[in-house]
Design a protein around this motif. Structure first.
Motif, PDB file in Angstrom:
ATOM      1  N   TRP A  65       0.854  -1.194   0.000  1.00  0.00           N
ATOM      2  CA  TRP A  65       0.000   0.000   0.000  1.00  0.00           C
ATOM      3  C   TRP A  65       0.885   1.238   0.000  1.00  0.00           C
ATOM      4  CZ3 TRP A  65      -4.661  -0.500   3.890  1.00  0.00           C
ATOM      5  CH2 TRP A  65      -5.392  -1.647   3.573  1.00  0.00           C
ATOM      6  N   VAL A 102     -11.128   4.044 -10.064  1.00  0.00           N
ATOM      7  CA  VAL A 102     -10.793   3.423  -8.773  1.00  0.00           C
ATOM      8  C   VAL A 102     -10.669   4.518  -7.718  1.00  0.00           C
ATOM      9  CG1 VAL A 102      -9.128   2.023  -7.505  1.00  0.00           C
ATOM     10  CG2 VAL A 102      -9.594   1.524  -9.917  1.00  0.00           C
ATOM     11  N   ARG A 104      -9.357   6.007  -4.346  1.00  0.00           N
ATOM     12  CA  ARG A 104      -8.292   5.847  -3.343  1.00  0.00           C
ATOM     13  C   ARG A 104      -8.806   6.383  -2.016  1.00  0.00           C
ATOM     14  NH1 ARG A 104      -3.085   8.496  -4.015  1.00  0.00           N
ATOM     15  NH2 ARG A 104      -2.175   6.809  -2.792  1.00  0.00           N
ATOM     16  N   GLN A 120     -15.705  -0.423   1.442  1.00  0.00           N
ATOM     17  CA  GLN A 120     -15.945  -1.056   0.138  1.00  0.00           C
ATOM     18  C   GLN A 120     -17.432  -1.090  -0.202  1.00  0.00           C
ATOM     19  OE1 GLN A 120     -13.809  -4.748   0.875  1.00  0.00           O
ATOM     20  NE2 GLN A 120     -12.213  -4.133  -0.564  1.00  0.00           N
ATOM     21  N   ALA A 126     -14.757  -0.004  -7.226  1.00  0.00           N
ATOM     22  CA  ALA A 126     -13.404  -0.429  -6.893  1.00  0.00           C
ATOM     23  C   ALA A 126     -12.744   0.559  -5.926  1.00  0.00           C
ATOM     24  CB  ALA A 126     -12.567  -0.544  -8.168  1.00  0.00           C
ATOM     25  N   GLU A 128      -9.059   1.429  -3.747  1.00  0.00           N
ATOM     26  CA  GLU A 128      -7.640   1.189  -3.464  1.00  0.00           C
ATOM     27  C   GLU A 128      -7.317   1.900  -2.147  1.00  0.00           C
ATOM     28  OE1 GLU A 128      -3.354   2.892  -4.919  1.00  0.00           O
ATOM     29  OE2 GLU A 128      -4.842   2.476  -6.480  1.00  0.00           O
ATOM     30  N   CYS A 130      -4.903   3.320   0.925  1.00  0.00           N
ATOM     31  CA  CYS A 130      -3.563   3.829   1.201  1.00  0.00           C
ATOM     32  C   CYS A 130      -3.514   4.213   2.686  1.00  0.00           C
ATOM     33  CB  CYS A 130      -3.216   5.014   0.309  1.00  0.00           C
ATOM     34  SG  CYS A 130      -4.425   6.359   0.336  1.00  0.00           S
TER      35      CYS A 130
END
Length: 580
Positions: A65, A102, A104, A120, A126, A128, A130
């Motif tokens: 990540w 996507v 973040r 989610q 989608a 991602e 971090c």
């Protein structure tokens, strides 16, 4: 994504063994049981000896990540809307950007399975993940969503709003009461965390603005745009908490709230006034027990402190503290009283209102509505066999006459007066109608003061200042070549302001045999000031320069509090002060 094993990732990142993780987990659990709110990974980072950002960077490398610096990111409105306010605040996450569809999202604990699932599900696409420190995520949430945004999201226009005041309720950062109650608590909580002294609720036609006064300067706090809809409910909640009449919206009202924050007692003075767009509400936060600095912490020079210690133990006389509202006069008076407080002295005060309660001292609140004024209270105090009397403010001839009579009959009297400098106090009393010989024989000393912001220690850096500019603002010419100047560049600790905390600058004028005849002959304040300076008095500006040379504050801050605003603008040139 598969949820991760904390121990295996820590071992892979060389951050701690399984036994260490178990030890840290038990210690964190025990701390949480005792009221600690420190996040788990922040606790682990501290135990490992690493800064939280360095800890998370190593953890991110093991996870694959990225680590994100939230300070350097501007959050677009469309990105913010991808995660609901409720999820963002409940799980302390913040969306950062959208790239190729996507989303973040920055999180502080990648091992929180319920948080990862909730994000989610809420994103409906989608995601991602971090990493970022939790403290930075909290700051970003306040900045982009606004204080109390999750609370307002829970409200609807038809929601019944409970306004009953829960007795002995402790205010914390995550109070779970009804939405309006929770929002007001959050505003007070944020003000307390930011070291604010005042909170102002200010209605206008299309918004309700909330501002905090921090270190003497007002700052607007970011708020959700829908806050205006709940203006009436929020103000009613504050009025209920402070014991006001919520039905009366046409007249000003005063009230008081006593709350606990993290176990600490906070007194909140509340004032409402009617305006065109609704009631404006001001809250003054008074922290019990933290105001009583010793004389050595008020910013006095060594010589001034020694003089003050001599004055406050005198058997009689008047010691006046002067300055505008918010210049720390009450703090100085309380420090004097705390210094001399003992079982051998009977100390009585009359104040409007009693801001801080001092153990062992008899404090009387002014009640003008029932006839208990400063003058009436002071007259009765003299029958109570006091050694020391503190009068909150001398504002009329009657109070001044009684205070002087008290000092001449063997009492030490402390009080405040609204003048710009120390020498003007003599002429102000004479202008009130006090005979000059009484002023000259009763006053022992006058101290003018102001509060200047101190440079933030976290971002303090040297600065180069143009000699021509220094000469223009009156900095001592013989010290220009050798003085070192400092400034704060701005950081997260000081809200990018460069200042954190305040200290006093003082002008102490002690009555001497040279000054007494000037007062008796009605000499102007400028003549008294000149004589006092010849005898060693340091002016407000000169004491400010002393603190500049000590690296405690800046030239601009001294000018701000010792000059009119128009004069400061004329003196300060933007191109004259630069960083090194």
């Amino acid at each position: 994504m598969a949820f991760l094993s904390l121990k295996s990732v820590f071992a892979q990142a060389n951050l701690g063994s399984a036994d260490q993780i178990d030890t840290w987990s038990r210690a964190w659990g025990a701390a949480a049981a005792n009221g600690s709110t420190e996040p788990r990974l922040a606790f682990f980072a501290r135990e490992s000896g690493l800064a939280e950002d360095a800890f998370l960077q190593r953890l991110g490398q093991a996870l694959g990540w990225s680590f994100v610096e939230l300070k350097g990111i501007t959050l677009e409105n469309e990105v913010r809307k991808r995660i609901s306010t409720k999820v963002a605040f409940q799980h302390m996450v913040i969306p950062v950007s959208v790239e190729a569809g996507v989303l973040r999202v920055a999180v502080s604990d990648p091992f929180d399975a319920s948080m990862l699932s909730a994000v989610q599900f809420d994103a409906r696409g989608a995601v991602e993940f971090c990493l970022a420190p939790r403290s930075e995520i909290e700051k970003a949430l306040k900045k982009y969503y606004g204080v109390g945004a999750e609370t307002l999201d829970e409200m609807s226009e038809d929601e019944p709003i409970e306004l009953e005041l829960a007795d002995n309720r402790e205010i914390t950062g995550d109070d779970q009461d009804a939405s309006v109650i929770k929002f007001v608590n959050q505003v007070i909580w944020e003000a307390y965390k930011d070291r604010s002294t005042d909170i102002h609720f200010e209605p206008s036609e299309d918004e309700l603005r909330i501002r905090y006064r921090i270190d003497g300067i007002l700052h607007q706090t970011p708020l959700p745009p829908q806050i205006k809809r709940y203006q009436a409910a929020l103000i009613s909640r504050i009025k209920v908490m402070s014991g006001m009449n919520i039905a009366e919206k046409r007249l000003p009202q005063d009230g008081r709230i006593n709350v606990r924050i993290k176990g600490e007692e906070i007194d909140i003075r509340v004032s409402t006034v009617p305006t065109v767009w609704g009631e404006s509400v001001s809250l003054r936060l008074l922290t019990r027990g933290k105001i009583f600095f010793g004389l050595d912490r008020l910013g006095f020079g060594g010589e001034e402190e020694a003089q003050i210690r001599d004055i406050i133990v005198k058997p009689h006389g008047i010691f006046l503290v002067t300055g505008p509202t918010g210049s720390g006069k009450s703090t100085s008076l309380y420090a004097f009283l705390s210094t001399i407080n003992s079982v051998t002295k009977r100390i009585i005060t009359i104040e409007e209102p009693v801001e801080y309660e001092l153990k062992g001292i008899n404090q009387i609140p002014v009640r003008s509505d029932i006839g208990l004024t400063f003058a009436v209270g002071l007259r009765h105090i003299l029958r109570q066999d006091p050694n020391v009397i503190m009068v909150g403010e001398i504002r009329d001839l009657e109070t001044a006459e009684i205070a002087i009579r008290a000092s001449l009959t063997g009492h030490l009297v402390f009080s405040t007066l609204h003048t710009n400098d120390a020498p003007s106090a003599f002429t102000r009393l004479i202008d009130m109608g006090i005979e000059p010989f009484l002023v000259a024989s009763s006053l022992e000393a006058v101290m003018a003061q102001r509060l200047v912001r101190t440079i933030c220690p976290s971002c303090k850096t040297p600065q180069r200042v143009d000699a021509e500019y220094l000469a223009k603002v009156g900095f001592p010419a013989k010290e220009i070549a050798t003085a070192t100047f400092w400034k704060g560049t701005g950081c997260e600790d000081c809200r990018q302001l460069g200042y954190q905390g305040r200290t006093g600058i003082h002008e102490l004028l002690v009555m001497t045999e040279a000054i007494r005849p000037l007062v008796m002959n009605r000499a102007p304040a400028t003549t008294i000031a000149h004589t006092a300076k010849v005898q060693g008095m340091r002016t407000l500006r000169e004491d400010g320069w002393r603190k500049v040379k000590l690296g405690q504050t800046t030239i601009e801050e001294v000018l701000r509090v010792t000059q009119t605003e128009e004069h400061v603008k004329g003196l300060i040139g933007d191109d004259k002060v630069t960083g090194k």
